[in-house]
Enzyme design. Structure first.
Site, PDB file in Angstrom:
ATOM      1  CB  SER A  88       7.357  -6.477  13.198  1.00 27.59           C
ATOM      2  OG  SER A  88       8.731  -6.403  13.485  1.00 27.59           O
ATOM      3  CB  THR A 198       9.305  -1.384   9.130  1.00 27.96           C
ATOM      4  OG1 THR A 198       7.895  -1.473   8.936  1.00 27.96           O
ATOM      5  CG2 THR A 198      10.003  -1.379   7.778  1.00 27.96           C
ATOM      6  CB  THR A 216       7.253  -4.221   7.270  1.00 31.78           C
ATOM      7  OG1 THR A 216       6.531  -4.270   8.493  1.00 31.78           O
ATOM      8  CG2 THR A 216       6.318  -3.738   6.188  1.00 31.78           C
ATOM      9  NE  ARG A 226      -1.644  -0.990   6.470  1.00 31.36           N
ATOM     10  CZ  ARG A 226      -0.414  -0.798   6.901  1.00 31.36           C
ATOM     11  NH1 ARG A 226       0.494  -1.750   6.759  1.00 31.36           N
ATOM     12  NH2 ARG A 226      -0.066   0.317   7.487  1.00 31.36           N
ATOM     13  CB  VAL A 227      -0.217  -2.028   0.528  1.00 29.08           C
ATOM     14  CG1 VAL A 227       1.196  -1.531   0.245  1.00 29.08           C
ATOM     15  CG2 VAL A 227      -0.465  -3.360  -0.181  1.00 29.08           C
ATOM     16  N   GLY A 228       1.086  -0.953   3.449  1.00 26.81           N
ATOM     17  CA  GLY A 228       1.557   0.222   4.185  1.00 26.81           C
ATOM     18  C   GLY A 228       2.550   1.044   3.370  1.00 26.81           C
ATOM     19  CG  ASP A 229       5.413   3.169   5.655  1.00 27.18           C
ATOM     20  OD1 ASP A 229       4.818   2.227   6.230  1.00 27.18           O
ATOM     21  OD2 ASP A 229       6.499   3.614   6.059  1.00 27.18           O
ATOM     22  CB  THR A 249       9.630   1.900  11.588  1.00 25.20           C
ATOM     23  OG1 THR A 249       8.811   0.871  12.158  1.00 25.20           O
ATOM     24  CG2 THR A 249      10.227   2.735  12.708  1.00 25.20           C
ATOM     25  N   GLY A 250       6.568   2.656  11.549  1.00 27.08           N
ATOM     26  CA  GLY A 250       5.409   3.217  12.242  1.00 27.08           C
ATOM     27  C   GLY A 250       4.159   3.080  11.399  1.00 27.08           C
ATOM     28  N   GLY A 252       1.942   3.192   8.744  1.00 30.05           N
ATOM     29  CA  GLY A 252       2.262   3.461   7.348  1.00 30.05           C
ATOM     30  C   GLY A 252       1.335   4.448   6.679  1.00 30.05           C
TER      31      GLY A 252
HETATM   32  N1  ASP Z   1       5.311   0.958   8.476  1.00 35.90           N
HETATM   33  C1  ASP Z   1       4.777  -0.382   8.638  1.00 35.90           C
HETATM   34  C2  ASP Z   1       3.425  -0.444   7.962  1.00 35.90           C
HETATM   35  O1  ASP Z   1       2.656   0.477   8.107  1.00 35.90           O
HETATM   36  C3  ASP Z   1       4.650  -0.809  10.048  1.00 35.90           C
HETATM   37  C4  ASP Z   1       5.727  -0.372  11.001  1.00 35.90           C
HETATM   38  O2  ASP Z   1       6.816  -0.046  10.600  1.00 35.90           O
HETATM   39  O3  ASP Z   1       5.502  -0.321  12.212  1.00 35.90           O
HETATM   40  O4  ASP Z   1       3.125  -1.433   7.373  1.00 35.90           O
END
Ligand code: ASP
Length: 337
Positions: A88, A198, A216, A226-229, A249-250, A252
């Site tokens: 990850s 992450t 991450t 795609r870009v996350g948080d 984490t999670g 995004g």
């Molecule tokens: N926050 C990360 C994202 O959305 C993924 C994760 O931390 O599980 O890219």
């Protein structure tokens, strides 16, 4: 019971024993939270998940030598970035739906300086590129090919990041071709073998300065681009040296919608404990998802200026790692659902 769970349980017991003697200072008026996780002094480093423990060890080797928090968090998160078995983060990360490993990372120091890269390919340590964006450009964020070109021009090596395991998993996924992020709970394996995670890390150094880093490979099998948080300053990471810092984490998209890390720091500024601030942010995410909060997972982690830390998650199963002068533990976060 798995070794990991057993370890978390033992760690919780020992930390409860350690914390039983902690005291609140007279000025700290905390609205809705009585419990503190209090560390005795600095330095301290905290990070997401059980794999954060190895990363914390890397950060600690900088902190204990009177190093700076910014150097500690960079050194710390480079450990999971380089680990091919961590699917990850960084090298070995799961690819997007087109089979391309694209990475997101950001870093922020005690002066509020920050740097970020998003959707960068072929570079094993995006956190170091993010730091270079911070230190060598007038910008905060570089993305995609521009980020890659910047990295190559600054001496980073172009590498293949897709490991045979991640390629096998992706090919298996292609047979089903269903974009369905799962909750990162019961099916997690040591090393973070889940479909998204992450490493978010925050540290306070001997001088009391705070810095953070977040890196991450994002949601597995995401759409290309795609870009996350995680690389978004204020969403995946925020540092305010006067108050504290937060990371997460999670899923995004949910974190971006509430500008999670910045929200938590502002809540701590208003007097909430790290845990209470993380809980409020999680409640907002739950409120944004009235129909299906069970389908997503988000976990937040925060540290205040006094070295007090806390975490909170939407679902069961979010763990975080803490290292300071008297603890080296993995703790299970409280959860809302
Ligand atoms: N926050 C990360 C994202 O959305 C993924 C994760 O931390 O599980 O890219």
């Amino acid at each position: 019971m798995s070794d990991r769970r057993e370890f978390v349980k033992i760690s919780l017991l020992s930390s409860a024993a350690l914390l039983s003697g902690s005291k609140l200072s007279a000025q700290q008026k905390i609205p809705d939270e009585k419990k503190y996780n209090t560390t005795k002094g600095k330095p301290v480093v905290i990070s997401t998940w059980d794999f954060g423990q190895a990363a914390n060890a890397g950060a600690w080797s900088v902190l204990e030598q009177y190093g700076k928090a910014i150097d500690a968090v960079e050194a710390g998160v480079k450990i999971p970035e380089a680990n091919p078995f961590n699917q990850s983060v960084g090298y070995g990360g799961r690819p997007d739906r087109d089979g391309r490993v694209t990475l997101d990372a950001c870093i922020m120091d005690e002066q509020g300086k920050c740097g970020s890269v998003a959707c960068i390919e072929h570079i094993k340590h995006p956190i170091s590129v993010a730091r270079m964006v911070m230190e060598r450009t007038p910008h905060v964020m570089l993305v995609g090919d521009g980020a890659l070109q910047f990295a190559l021009a600054n001496g980073f090596k172009r590498e293949k990041l897709l490991t045979s395991q991640s390629e096998r998993d992706w090919r298996e996924w292609l047979k089903r071709e269903k974009y369905a992020p799962q909750k990162n709970i019961e099916n997690r394996m040591p090393g973070g073998a889940d479909n998204h995670d992450t490493i978010g890390m925050i540290a306070i150094d001997m001088k009391g300065n705070i810095s953070g880093a977040c890196t991450t490979s994002g949601m597995a099998y995401k759409m290309h681009g795609r870009v996350g948080d995680s690389p978004i300053i204020g969403a995946g990471l925020y540092v305010d040296n006067e108050v504290g810092a937060a990371t997460g984490t999670g899923v995004g998209e949910e974190v971006i919608r509430i500008v999670g890390a910045h929200l938590i720091v502002e809540l701590m500024r208003m007097g909430l404990t790290p845990e209470a601030a993380c809980k409020r942010a999680i409640e907002r995410i739950a409120a944004n998802n009235p129909g299906n909060p069970n389908d997503i997972q988000v976990g937040f982690l925060a540290l205040n200026k006094h070295g007090e830390y806390g975490a909170y998650a939407l679902q069961k199963g979010f763990s975080y790692s803490v290292k300071n002068g008297h603890e080296d533990v993995v703790l299970e976060a409280k959860h809302l659902l």
